[in-house]
Design a protein around this motif. Structure first.
Motif, PDB file in Angstrom:
ATOM      1  N   UNK A  22       3.847  11.464   1.661  1.00 45.55           N
ATOM      2  CA  UNK A  22       2.881  10.725   0.828  1.00 45.55           C
ATOM      3  C   UNK A  22       3.390   9.321   0.528  1.00 45.55           C
ATOM      4  N   UNK A  23       2.461   8.485   0.106  1.00 47.26           N
ATOM      5  CA  UNK A  23       2.767   7.158  -0.414  1.00 47.26           C
ATOM      6  C   UNK A  23       2.722   7.201  -1.941  1.00 47.26           C
ATOM      7  N   UNK A  24       3.559   6.381  -2.577  1.00 43.69           N
ATOM      8  CA  UNK A  24       3.552   6.330  -4.039  1.00 43.69           C
ATOM      9  C   UNK A  24       3.658   4.880  -4.490  1.00 43.69           C
ATOM     10  N   UNK A  25       2.809   4.504  -5.438  1.00 43.57           N
ATOM     11  CA  UNK A  25       2.782   3.128  -5.953  1.00 43.57           C
ATOM     12  C   UNK A  25       2.809   3.147  -7.479  1.00 43.57           C
ATOM     13  N   UNK A  32       5.637  -4.382  -8.773  1.00 45.93           N
ATOM     14  CA  UNK A  32       5.014  -3.187  -8.212  1.00 45.93           C
ATOM     15  C   UNK A  32       6.035  -2.530  -7.306  1.00 45.93           C
ATOM     16  N   UNK A  33       6.227  -1.236  -7.521  1.00 49.03           N
ATOM     17  CA  UNK A  33       7.185  -0.503  -6.722  1.00 49.03           C
ATOM     18  C   UNK A  33       6.422   0.453  -5.809  1.00 49.03           C
ATOM     19  N   UNK A  34       6.893   0.590  -4.590  1.00 50.32           N
ATOM     20  CA  UNK A  34       6.230   1.485  -3.640  1.00 50.32           C
ATOM     21  C   UNK A  34       7.272   2.362  -2.985  1.00 50.32           C
ATOM     22  N   UNK A  35       6.905   3.598  -2.684  1.00 51.12           N
ATOM     23  CA  UNK A  35       7.829   4.506  -2.007  1.00 51.12           C
ATOM     24  C   UNK A  35       7.098   5.259  -0.914  1.00 51.12           C
ATOM     25  N   UNK A  36       7.816   5.500   0.163  1.00 51.72           N
ATOM     26  CA  UNK A  36       7.352   6.376   1.228  1.00 51.72           C
ATOM     27  C   UNK A  36       8.172   7.657   1.122  1.00 51.72           C
ATOM     28  N   UNK A  46      12.034   2.537  -0.463  1.00 53.24           N
ATOM     29  CA  UNK A  46      11.467   2.071  -1.729  1.00 53.24           C
ATOM     30  C   UNK A  46      11.414   0.545  -1.672  1.00 53.24           C
ATOM     31  N   UNK A  47      10.249  -0.020  -1.926  1.00 48.61           N
ATOM     32  CA  UNK A  47      10.074  -1.473  -1.913  1.00 48.61           C
ATOM     33  C   UNK A  47       9.587  -1.933  -3.281  1.00 48.61           C
ATOM     34  N   UNK A  48       9.954  -3.164  -3.591  1.00 49.57           N
ATOM     35  CA  UNK A  48       9.494  -3.736  -4.861  1.00 49.57           C
ATOM     36  C   UNK A  48       8.988  -5.140  -4.578  1.00 49.57           C
ATOM     37  N   UNK A  49       7.783  -5.439  -5.062  1.00 46.19           N
ATOM     38  CA  UNK A  49       7.240  -6.800  -4.922  1.00 46.19           C
ATOM     39  C   UNK A  49       6.741  -7.248  -6.297  1.00 46.19           C
ATOM     40  N   UNK A  50       6.638  -8.547  -6.507  1.00 48.04           N
ATOM     41  CA  UNK A  50       6.011  -9.005  -7.761  1.00 48.04           C
ATOM     42  C   UNK A  50       4.552  -8.558  -7.791  1.00 48.04           C
ATOM     43  N   UNK A  51       4.102  -8.047  -8.913  1.00 49.37           N
ATOM     44  CA  UNK A  51       2.695  -7.670  -9.055  1.00 49.37           C
ATOM     45  C   UNK A  51       1.839  -8.935  -8.975  1.00 49.37           C
ATOM     46  N   UNK A  52       0.827  -8.943  -8.100  1.00 47.55           N
ATOM     47  CA  UNK A  52      -0.016 -10.141  -8.014  1.00 47.55           C
ATOM     48  C   UNK A  52      -0.832 -10.328  -9.297  1.00 47.55           C
ATOM     49  N   UNK A  53      -0.901 -11.553  -9.748  1.00 53.34           N
ATOM     50  CA  UNK A  53      -1.731 -11.881 -10.911  1.00 53.34           C
ATOM     51  C   UNK A  53      -2.802 -12.847 -10.439  1.00 53.34           C
ATOM     52  N   UNK A  54      -4.049 -12.427 -10.538  1.00 49.42           N
ATOM     53  CA  UNK A  54      -5.145 -13.248 -10.029  1.00 49.42           C
ATOM     54  C   UNK A  54      -6.334 -13.221 -10.982  1.00 49.42           C
ATOM     55  N   UNK A  55      -6.017 -13.234 -12.277  1.00 47.64           N
ATOM     56  CA  UNK A  55      -7.092 -13.260 -13.264  1.00 47.64           C
ATOM     57  C   UNK A  55      -8.006 -12.064 -13.090  1.00 47.64           C
ATOM     58  N   UNK A  66      -0.985  -3.172  -2.184  1.00 47.25           N
ATOM     59  CA  UNK A  66      -0.479  -1.838  -1.823  1.00 47.25           C
ATOM     60  C   UNK A  66      -0.873  -1.491  -0.392  1.00 47.25           C
ATOM     61  N   UNK A  67      -2.015  -2.005   0.069  1.00 47.31           N
ATOM     62  CA  UNK A  67      -2.376  -1.780   1.476  1.00 47.31           C
ATOM     63  C   UNK A  67      -1.355  -2.465   2.386  1.00 47.31           C
ATOM     64  N   UNK A  68      -0.892  -3.638   1.978  1.00 51.88           N
ATOM     65  CA  UNK A  68       0.129  -4.325   2.754  1.00 51.88           C
ATOM     66  C   UNK A  68       1.444  -3.559   2.772  1.00 51.88           C
ATOM     67  N   UNK A  69       1.804  -2.981   1.629  1.00 54.53           N
ATOM     68  CA  UNK A  69       3.032  -2.181   1.568  1.00 54.53           C
ATOM     69  C   UNK A  69       2.904  -0.941   2.452  1.00 54.53           C
ATOM     70  N   UNK A  70       1.720  -0.332   2.428  1.00 56.25           N
ATOM     71  CA  UNK A  70       1.503   0.847   3.272  1.00 56.25           C
ATOM     72  C   UNK A  70       1.649   0.482   4.750  1.00 56.25           C
ATOM     73  N   UNK A  71       1.097  -0.670   5.121  1.00 51.81           N
ATOM     74  CA  UNK A  71       1.205  -1.107   6.526  1.00 51.81           C
ATOM     75  C   UNK A  71       2.663  -1.341   6.907  1.00 51.81           C
ATOM     76  N   UNK A  72       3.416  -1.890   5.975  1.00 49.94           N
ATOM     77  CA  UNK A  72       4.834  -2.115   6.265  1.00 49.94           C
ATOM     78  C   UNK A  72       5.582  -0.791   6.438  1.00 49.94           C
TER      79      UNK A  72
END
Lengths: 328, 328
Positions: A22-25, A32-36, A46-55, A66-72
């Motif tokens: 499974x994927x976990x976010x 934002x942390x993601x795990x495979x 386990x990956x960590x990226x800055x959470x996007x802030x877009x108003x 998270x779709x980008x993290x899943x693709x990676x």
């Protein structure tokens, strides 16, 4: 998202046990942390990226991220094919509806995270609140596991908890466990607008902020306030003691109302260890009379509790979804 | 027990609906109330006797007393043959074990009420706590019925509540719902030994006691304090306001932790009606910020809620006990 924006952690042991990959976010206010997770239950990556802030577009930006993290993950580990995903976000979260109702500083209102994430990932998605997700990890695999009636609190930048009664997570329409916004003092004013909220007095961030204001100092966190208190800094001692008093008072209300067998405390402040747990237990004991005494325990899963909880919830989808074949 | 010791009340309508005839007993610190419920769900007969006080033998004396009441029902109404009984007692009650753990002023310790009552009555017995039993009546038949997440509080001599989460009663090992013993002020000392317990500030008995102490008066109850407050008695106003402040503060903790959809208030103080509910809702609203606002409602079942709850629980025993016939 660039490779530079990514930080990774070493894989850990197999905390989840065998089951579906499974994927976990775990989406936080900052990162934002993601795990495979593979079929053995290992956090393969386990990956960590800055959470996007877009108003107002932050919800969409989070789903894109998270779709980008899943693709990676897919590119790096084509052998691990996730069958579901778990997604946690902060704020007011309606687990049942799959909706992020509101999150301070994150811009979304009634954003349909579950549906959008399912579309973006092409997988079934379990959606919940970050503290409830981490609490589920503690309740199934960690310090809270032996107990049916237990509250798991996270004390970090904020204070919130996951409430388990009769062995089940209770969400209160997504609004339970907000003890960080219980009034325990006459001040200071909290970010939520309330007066004397527990979070404004006793969160790790508030302990540092209150000390810096009172001492004209600039320490980065509660750890330094505790160190100064242990070295006879009277202002630090006063701030630290008042935080423990506020926590003990709030816990005594939790005990009177819910009588949990145990209260498990995680988050940054729990790193203080016995310097937190021993005086806190003594102060709580001094307030209670005939009540059922809860055991106070440190959380045991550690910093990956969120993604582990998200992964557990993702696996739940796969276990409960298919109907059994009728016996013939 | 003599006939003189018995007081009776007129039968009421059929609040429970059709089902098995049952016995219901609600043992209080002062009085014990008993009801015979027929197959239509009518309270055919309601009797009240003083609760026997016999020191360490009080548990046995209570069982003897309810057996005597059952015999009287049989003599008066031989056509109504009860098939089970419900028994409620105050104090710390372990519903699951069927044990009265402890009750202030009632002398028992770990008394096996369910087993003893089953022996004495020759019937299956459901055993629970008086406030939880009355709460179940409110939750199945009264003001709490529309809600899955709801707290039913009784504010009378003491303060306690029944907590329903996800539609189910939660007992916390028999110790949940003791919000009467949450600290909400710096004083006075409570009968439990705690300081500033809600019950010591805001129960109907405490409102009268605090007023009498402050004003050198001798009013019998909270009703008279409210009346004096409404007629410009500054001491009465101060005591009444401080009780409402304490109740609102405690409710705000309940809201932060559990986010109930509704809070139903019964007991003597609820008789104050809008003079209680309107300012209490306003004070609670003034404390809360983003929280889920609960509806505040008066209990609707009235003084027989305890025996009605006991009767409902007795009927549950009969509905859930038999295993269904396997389809062939």
């Amino acid at each position: 998202m660039t490779a530079d924006a990514l930080a990774s952690q070493a894989p850990t042991a197999a905390p989840l046990g065998s089951g579906a990959p499974v994927l976990a976010f775990d989406v936080g206010g900052t990162d934002t942390k993601a795990a495979l997770v593979d079929a053995d239950g290992r956090l393969v990556r386990v990956l960590r990226i800055p959470t996007p802030h877009a108003g107002e577009a932050t919800g969409d930006a989070v789903v894109d991220a998270i779709a980008g993290l899943a693709a990676r993950f897919t590119a790096e580990h084509p052998d691990v094919v996730p069958q579901a995903a778990g997604l946690l976000v902060p704020g007011h979260v309606d687990d049942a509806a799959g909706v992020g109702v509101f999150a301070e500083n994150l811009g979304w209102h009634d954003f349909p995270f579950r549906d959008r994430a399912e579309q973006a990932l092409g997988l079934p998605v379990s959606f919940s609140h970050d503290v409830r997700g981490a609490g589920e990890a503690e309740h199934r695999l960690g310090a809270a596991a032996p107990y049916r009636d237990v509250v798991v609190m996270a004390i970090g930048t904020g204070i919130a908890g996951a409430v388990f009664v009769d062995g089940r997570l209770y969400t209160g329409g997504g609004m339970a466990g907000e003890m960080g916004h219980s009034r325990v003092a006459d001040g200071p004013v909290c970010a939520c607008g309330g007066i004397g909220c527990l979070e404004a007095v006793a969160s790790a961030a508030s302990i540092a902020r209150r000390y810096n204001a009172a001492a004209g100092a600039d320490v980065p966190g509660a750890r330094e306030v505790l160190e100064r208190a242990q070295h006879e800094d009277a202002v630090a001692q006063r701030v630290w003691e008042s935080a423990l008093d506020a926590l003990a008072l709030d816990l005594s209300h939790t005990v009177a109302l819910l009588a949990p067998e145990a209260i498990v405390i995680g988050g940054g402040l729990a790193q203080a260890g016995p310097a937190l747990f021993e005086p806190l237990a003594a102060k709580l004991d001094g307030i209670l009379t005939f009540h059922r005494r809860p055991v106070l325990l440190p959380a045991s899963i550690g910093e990956n509790a969120g993604v582990i909880g998200a992964a557990l919830r993702a696996r739940d989808l796969l276990v409960t979804a298919p109907a059994p074949e009728p016996a013939s």
